[in-house]
Design a protein around this motif. Structure first.
Motif, short mmCIF file in Angstrom:
data_model
loop_
_atom_site.label_atom_id
_atom_site.label_comp_id
_atom_site.label_asym_id
_atom_site.label_seq_id
_atom_site.Cartn_x
_atom_site.Cartn_y
_atom_site.Cartn_z
N THR A 12 -17.76 6.68 -31.61
CA THR A 12 -17.59 8.12 -31.37
C THR A 12 -16.74 8.82 -32.43
OG1 THR A 12 -15.70 7.70 -29.92
CG2 THR A 12 -17.88 7.83 -28.88
N SER A 13 -16.31 8.08 -33.44
CA SER A 13 -15.44 8.66 -34.47
C SER A 13 -16.14 9.81 -35.20
CB SER A 13 -15.03 7.59 -35.48
OG SER A 13 -14.31 8.17 -36.55
N ARG A 14 -15.41 10.88 -35.45
CA ARG A 14 -15.93 12.01 -36.22
C ARG A 14 -15.43 11.95 -37.67
NH1 ARG A 14 -19.56 12.24 -33.19
NH2 ARG A 14 -19.83 13.75 -31.52
N LEU A 39 -24.78 9.32 -32.27
CA LEU A 39 -25.04 10.41 -33.22
C LEU A 39 -26.38 11.07 -32.94
CD1 LEU A 39 -23.71 8.67 -36.43
CD2 LEU A 39 -22.77 10.77 -35.43
N HIS A 42 -26.11 13.21 -29.80
CA HIS A 42 -25.28 14.41 -29.94
C HIS A 42 -25.89 15.42 -30.91
CE1 HIS A 42 -21.48 16.45 -29.26
NE2 HIS A 42 -21.47 16.76 -30.54
N HIS A 112 -26.74 11.28 -41.07
CA HIS A 112 -25.77 10.21 -40.84
C HIS A 112 -26.38 8.88 -41.23
CE1 HIS A 112 -23.33 13.06 -38.58
NE2 HIS A 112 -24.45 13.42 -37.97
N PHE A 145 -19.66 20.25 -38.43
CA PHE A 145 -19.43 18.81 -38.33
C PHE A 145 -19.77 18.16 -39.67
CE2 PHE A 145 -19.89 19.67 -33.79
CZ PHE A 145 -18.87 18.88 -33.26
N THR A 148 -21.80 11.82 -41.93
CA THR A 148 -21.00 10.60 -41.89
C THR A 148 -21.78 9.41 -42.42
OG1 THR A 148 -21.64 9.92 -39.63
CG2 THR A 148 -19.78 11.45 -39.84
#
Length: 199
Positions: A12-14, A39, A42, A112, A145, A148
């Motif tokens: 869950t790391s952003r 990811l 969400h 991502h 956001f 990642t």
């Protein structure tokens, strides 16, 4: 399978560049898969790429574990092995790729990426893969956001992950360390004792 606190924190790391580093049985692939699915859930319109060192590992891990998780959770999906992705109705896809030939990391865009076992590659090859994956991560994200790129890997001595997350971490590079014991609830009886006896 239940996630340990460190697996959940990684999933869950952003942070733009989280790395999950742990030994045998610490749940690296489970954490990486959980991150990719979190990811996708969400950010439904953005795509995710999931990388493994070789194509047989794509077959053994991606083509088995992602559908298994979808079945358990009741998610609708379509697995396309010929084009190497899993698609979700009206919610984009997770693209599966290998790290065998970095020059083939071209021709697609995602928001991502998750790299499973990056540090098993020689350091120069791992750096080439990392740079090419970063270049693929350019689908625009909503709401500010960040895009990642995450890594889940065994510690392989003083290779790329040590260099980038331990020795000289840049802003956004966050390290999550895991022990085999952290994942004991998901391991068979005797597994940890057998590892101890072996080493």
């Amino acid at each position: 399978m239940s996630l340990s606190p460190v697996q959940k924190a990684f999933a869950t790391s952003r942070a733009p560049f989280p790395a999950f580093v742990g030994g045998y049985g610490s749940g690296k692939s489970a954490a990486a898969i959980a991150r990719a699915m979190a990811l996708k859930a969400h950010f439904r319109q953005q795509d995710v790429a999931y990388y493994l060192p070789t194509y047989p590992l794509v077959e053994d891990i991606a083509y088995r574990r992602f559908p298994d998780l979808c079945e358990r959770k009741g998610f609708a999906y379509k697995l396309n092995k010929s084009s190497a992705y899993i698609e979700f109705p009206n919610a984009g896809r997770i693209v599966f790729r290998t790290m065998e030939r970095p020059e083939r990391i071209v021709g697609y865009e995602v928001a991502h990426s998750v790299l499973d076992e990056l540090d098993t590659l020689p350091i120069d090859k791992a750096r080439d893969v990392w740079n090419r994956v970063i270049a693929r991560n350019r689908q625009k994200m909503p709401g500010g956001f960040p895009n990642t790129v995450a890594v889940a890997t065994t510690p392989e001595g003083y290779r790329l992950v040590y260099e980038m997350w331990e020795k000289n971490p840049a802003p956004g590079y966050v390290l999550f360390r895991a022990k085999t014991m952290d994942n004991a609830a998901n391991l068979p009886d005797g597994y940890i004792d057998n590892l101890r006896n072996t080493y």
